[in-house]
Design an enzyme around this catalytic site. Sequence first.
Site, PDB file in Angstrom:
ATOM      1  N   SER A  18      21.300  54.637  28.257  1.00  0.00           N
ATOM      2  CA  SER A  18      21.564  53.358  27.599  1.00  0.00           C
ATOM      3  C   SER A  18      22.190  52.405  28.601  1.00  0.00           C
ATOM      4  O   SER A  18      22.670  52.804  29.651  1.00  0.00           O
ATOM      5  CB  SER A  18      22.515  53.574  26.438  1.00  0.00           C
ATOM      6  OG  SER A  18      23.731  54.090  26.919  1.00  0.00           O
ATOM      7  N   ARG A  19      22.154  51.143  28.254  1.00  0.00           N
ATOM      8  CA  ARG A  19      23.008  50.195  28.950  1.00  0.00           C
ATOM      9  C   ARG A  19      24.402  50.327  28.347  1.00  0.00           C
ATOM     10  O   ARG A  19      24.579  50.968  27.315  1.00  0.00           O
ATOM     11  CB  ARG A  19      22.497  48.770  28.716  1.00  0.00           C
ATOM     12  CG  ARG A  19      21.146  48.505  29.337  1.00  0.00           C
ATOM     13  CD  ARG A  19      20.817  47.031  29.227  1.00  0.00           C
ATOM     14  NE  ARG A  19      19.446  46.766  29.629  1.00  0.00           N
ATOM     15  CZ  ARG A  19      19.040  46.655  30.893  1.00  0.00           C
ATOM     16  NH1 ARG A  19      19.906  46.786  31.880  1.00  0.00           N
ATOM     17  NH2 ARG A  19      17.777  46.413  31.176  1.00  0.00           N
ATOM     18  N   ILE A  40      27.485  49.966  26.203  1.00  0.00           N
ATOM     19  CA  ILE A  40      27.734  49.459  24.854  1.00  0.00           C
ATOM     20  C   ILE A  40      29.145  48.902  24.834  1.00  0.00           C
ATOM     21  O   ILE A  40      29.356  47.718  24.660  1.00  0.00           O
ATOM     22  CB  ILE A  40      27.540  50.564  23.801  1.00  0.00           C
ATOM     23  CG1 ILE A  40      26.087  51.043  23.828  1.00  0.00           C
ATOM     24  CG2 ILE A  40      27.898  50.040  22.419  1.00  0.00           C
ATOM     25  CD1 ILE A  40      25.829  52.265  22.996  1.00  0.00           C
ATOM     26  N   THR A  41      30.117  49.754  25.070  1.00  0.00           N
ATOM     27  CA  THR A  41      31.491  49.244  25.138  1.00  0.00           C
ATOM     28  C   THR A  41      32.069  49.447  26.537  1.00  0.00           C
ATOM     29  O   THR A  41      33.145  48.969  26.833  1.00  0.00           O
ATOM     30  CB  THR A  41      32.386  49.982  24.128  1.00  0.00           C
ATOM     31  OG1 THR A  41      32.229  51.389  24.352  1.00  0.00           O
ATOM     32  CG2 THR A  41      31.974  49.671  22.703  1.00  0.00           C
ATOM     33  N   SER A  42      31.349  50.168  27.398  1.00  0.00           N
ATOM     34  CA  SER A  42      31.861  50.470  28.736  1.00  0.00           C
ATOM     35  C   SER A  42      31.453  49.369  29.709  1.00  0.00           C
ATOM     36  O   SER A  42      30.648  48.513  29.383  1.00  0.00           O
ATOM     37  CB  SER A  42      31.293  51.808  29.193  1.00  0.00           C
ATOM     38  OG  SER A  42      29.947  51.656  29.571  1.00  0.00           O
ATOM     39  N   ASP A  48      32.680  55.069  15.050  1.00  0.00           N
ATOM     40  CA  ASP A  48      31.507  55.790  15.508  1.00  0.00           C
ATOM     41  C   ASP A  48      31.476  57.059  14.667  1.00  0.00           C
ATOM     42  O   ASP A  48      31.923  58.106  15.094  1.00  0.00           O
ATOM     43  CB  ASP A  48      31.662  56.103  17.001  1.00  0.00           C
ATOM     44  CG  ASP A  48      30.376  56.656  17.588  1.00  0.00           C
ATOM     45  OD1 ASP A  48      29.391  56.807  16.841  1.00  0.00           O
ATOM     46  OD2 ASP A  48      30.363  56.952  18.794  1.00  0.00           O
ATOM     47  N   SER A  55      22.435  60.007  16.750  1.00  0.00           N
ATOM     48  CA  SER A  55      22.047  59.078  17.797  1.00  0.00           C
ATOM     49  C   SER A  55      21.633  59.829  19.061  1.00  0.00           C
ATOM     50  O   SER A  55      20.586  59.569  19.656  1.00  0.00           O
ATOM     51  CB  SER A  55      23.232  58.149  18.083  1.00  0.00           C
ATOM     52  OG  SER A  55      23.030  57.427  19.256  1.00  0.00           O
ATOM     53  N   LYS A  83      36.579  59.212  23.911  1.00  0.00           N
ATOM     54  CA  LYS A  83      36.320  59.439  22.501  1.00  0.00           C
ATOM     55  C   LYS A  83      37.044  60.678  21.975  1.00  0.00           C
ATOM     56  O   LYS A  83      37.611  60.676  20.899  1.00  0.00           O
ATOM     57  CB  LYS A  83      34.805  59.597  22.328  1.00  0.00           C
ATOM     58  CG  LYS A  83      34.283  59.151  21.000  1.00  0.00           C
ATOM     59  CD  LYS A  83      32.756  59.103  21.009  1.00  0.00           C
ATOM     60  CE  LYS A  83      32.226  57.778  21.539  1.00  0.00           C
ATOM     61  NZ  LYS A  83      30.762  57.730  21.638  1.00  0.00           N
TER      62      LYS A  83
END
Lengths: 505, 505
Positions: free
Chosen positions: A196-197, A199-201, A258, A266, A290
């Site tokens: 993924s690109r 998201i929150t990072s 989440d 996911s 997390k």
Amino acid sequence: MLFLNAKFIDLDLGENAVIVNEEDLKGTSYYPQDRVLIESHAGSVIGNIYSTKTMVQKGEVGMLVSELAEISISEGEEVKLRHAEKPESIPFIKKKMDGQVLNPHEIRTIIDEIVSKKLSNIELSAFVSSTYINGMNMDEIGEMTKRIAETGDMISWEKNLVVDIHSIGGVPGNKYALLSIPILAAAGITIPKTSSRAITSPAGTADVMEVLTNVELKEDEIKRIVKTTNGCLVWGGGVNLAPADDIIINVERPVSIDPQPQLLASVMAKKIATGIKYTVIDIPVGKGVKIKNEAEGAKLARKFIELGELLNIKVECVLTYGGQPLGRAIGPALEAKEAIEALQDPKNAPKSLIEKALSLAGILLELGGAAQIGEGQNLAWEILESGRALEKFNQIIIEQGGTPKKPEEIELGDYIEEIIAPIDGYVTDINNTGITNVVKEAGAPRDKKAGLLLNSKIGNKVKKGDVLYTIYSGSEERLVSAVNLARRVYPVKVEGMLIERISKF
Amino acid sequence: MLFLNAKFIDLDLGENAVIVNEEDLKGTSYYPQDRVLIESHAGSVIGNIYSTKTMVQKGEVGMLVSELAEISISEGEEVKLRHAEKPESIPFIKKKMDGQVLNPHEIRTIIDEIVSKKLSNIELSAFVSSTYINGMNMDEIGEMTKRIAETGDMISWEKNLVVDIHSIGGVPGNKYALLSIPILAAAGITIPKTSSRAITSPAGTADVMEVLTNVELKEDEIKRIVKTTNGCLVWGGGVNLAPADDIIINVERPVSIDPQPQLLASVMAKKIATGIKYTVIDIPVGKGVKIKNEAEGAKLARKFIELGELLNIKVECVLTYGGQPLGRAIGPALEAKEAIEALQDPKNAPKSLIEKALSLAGILLELGGAAQIGEGQNLAWEILESGRALEKFNQIIIEQGGTPKKPEEIELGDYIEEIIAPIDGYVTDINNTGITNVVKEAGAPRDKKAGLLLNSKIGNKVKKGDVLYTIYSGSEERLVSAVNLARRVYPVKVEGMLIERISKF
């Protein structure tokens, strides 16, 4: 029913919308924000009504370009608007809110209506909130995972042993895949890595890789590259994999939740969709990620394994130390640079990066039959140290459409500020969240040249005036903003050995 | 930060939005749907970014007229956009999702941010869902109620005994207030009745009253009218009463949830805001209304009373029969007509309407000292039967800006269809939900002339071919649509005495 002539409106509202003149709504049963079905001779699409006095004239309906395309009409043609029926999944969402278990039909309906955009953000947020609060059992999660995969593209492979590594994230600087994937591919193991690109990072693996090569590839290109090189490092969003997942993430982010059912689904839906048969899941544990402790990590690991069994995917989980950034570089360009340096000269690379890359690669080398049990890490090191991993990495870069770069050729932000130690002492803490926020404030991930380079890590001794870390940005304004934030949140903490002096009792 | 020139955009998106040219977003840290603070020399407002290629030019920012007004600028003036901070209440919403109790500060922050539109629909839906699932204790509800009231206008009265009747709704045709209020006002009791427009029903009290007079009045007008007549029947939305409530209702409606904490707070906040010291709450019980049985009704009643004690408002609850529509008329104009007919000639009015109006008025007559305990209903009947209630009603209509009408002067829909009994038998059921949906399909509440008039009610004997009910609409198309729906949902059920014949064992 309203009969109106389509007019193209150039606006991206992130949802389907139709814009109608106030006058046309008067005396009808259509109100702003009503959900309507927009029909042409060639099809129909669902959208919400918004009203205007002037943007479209009486008799016209403003439609987004994507909507016009979906029902194959041109500007000026007539469309019919009528009340859309309430989404079929509303009572099922209500059922989950009431703490009940959903059956497979109900779960499939919810996912189908998410993908076809029949659910509004309000409805979707209610669903996600209810799964967060009331949870889902493993059968529900399994059904949801399968449906999320099925409602998107599915890639299949001729080979049987197709493997994958996946981090559930949260650790800044987590660029190990740029080492592990070429090590495995060099050993002949098929590992089509989609990531993924951010998201929150401040940087997802796809963002880092994009500094070096193209990551937006179609299914047939991915297949060709993997056939040639055994591996790839591409963005999952370039293929229509598990589209429900992105839609769900969009409503999770604002509330920073989440839900575990969504997390499990996911990750595993993307494994199904990419035809993965075996995956190692990296669960970082520590402050500012997390998963806060090992017990929690072990619990999540068991759920991943159980879900894998339901889905016929073999899952192995590893808990890794996530209490501070991995390596020294955070931000797309800096991380790409650090990864290439590590591939070129692993002996001088940050130990944390090398160790994580080797141990994850080692597990899959053993599984893939390339190494004896217990010998995986050694083989991984051999491949890395011999330069075969770098060679494979460059091959992947070329196949994906890029040109291999030397580390010094990677452009970093021109606006730079060094942050120095205020006292003699030891680095006692590096705060993941603080680091992440500073790097994002500097402009990452969109500004690929923005980032942060740590000079010291936890436990290192520093002298007053030593550089603790350097912030990079492509914009002066954003550098100032990042430095200001760094001065407030103090992400690298230096303390003397003397913690506190108590002089009175 | 982005510096852009304001441009007026005529679009009602139901939220604050700014429209920015794609080009201006490129290379910045601003993405579509980001929440930004829009600042001028005179103030700031929060909004979401949407992007366009052409609707505004590079360097411009499209703003809604309400936003321009809020920060006191004109088209062409420069504004500054920067990232809005995450709403302060996000962690508190998360806390409620995690099943914890919120303290007064946390509740106040959430309500404040709802009113100032700092929370998006996604965030708000998460909050509402979590209160639905995890509930709130009475202290939390009390705090929420007070804050919902305080964040809007507050009306105060010189008199101490200011009373109110409130129905928690769900019964079609529930027009009793048009009788009860004038009865009470005629007896000298102060009863400033504010009501809502229809939310999910075919006609709110305000919609019915609007057939006869103006209902959108400002605070000083309401005060003047109540001073002159002792009562009023106005729309609550004309005054800025408890604005958080409307915003919350907007996210409850799509998922059809009405969390009890919100229901309690919604009703009681409006009592605080309108300066009510004593209220009778009517809780209809039965099939097709909110409360299905008496036990549930009694439980809710106790909560209303407990909350009232916390808020220093005396609450009395009555459970009423809500299993079929009240009276025979459903829809704004038909209900207004039925109410006037009942005021003129109560002896020939539907018994259910008269009984409900009298019993609710009776309770308040006793409380207000106008009648001895046990004598309230008799006095109410006397006032109604003598014509004093009608006289008072006409006075209220005039003071609110209307002209008293005779029943036959009220315009009904020109498009009419009679639905007849298919067999000889008895009316065994009148389905509230079915009736509601048919009347809404006919165009109510927006089309005030749309409605449904029942010829028979539950238990009545009918012959094949008798008219069961008549549907009215202001539009032929909508009449057809309503009739089609009626033929599908069959809202008035006729059955012979013979329910089933079993011929084989």
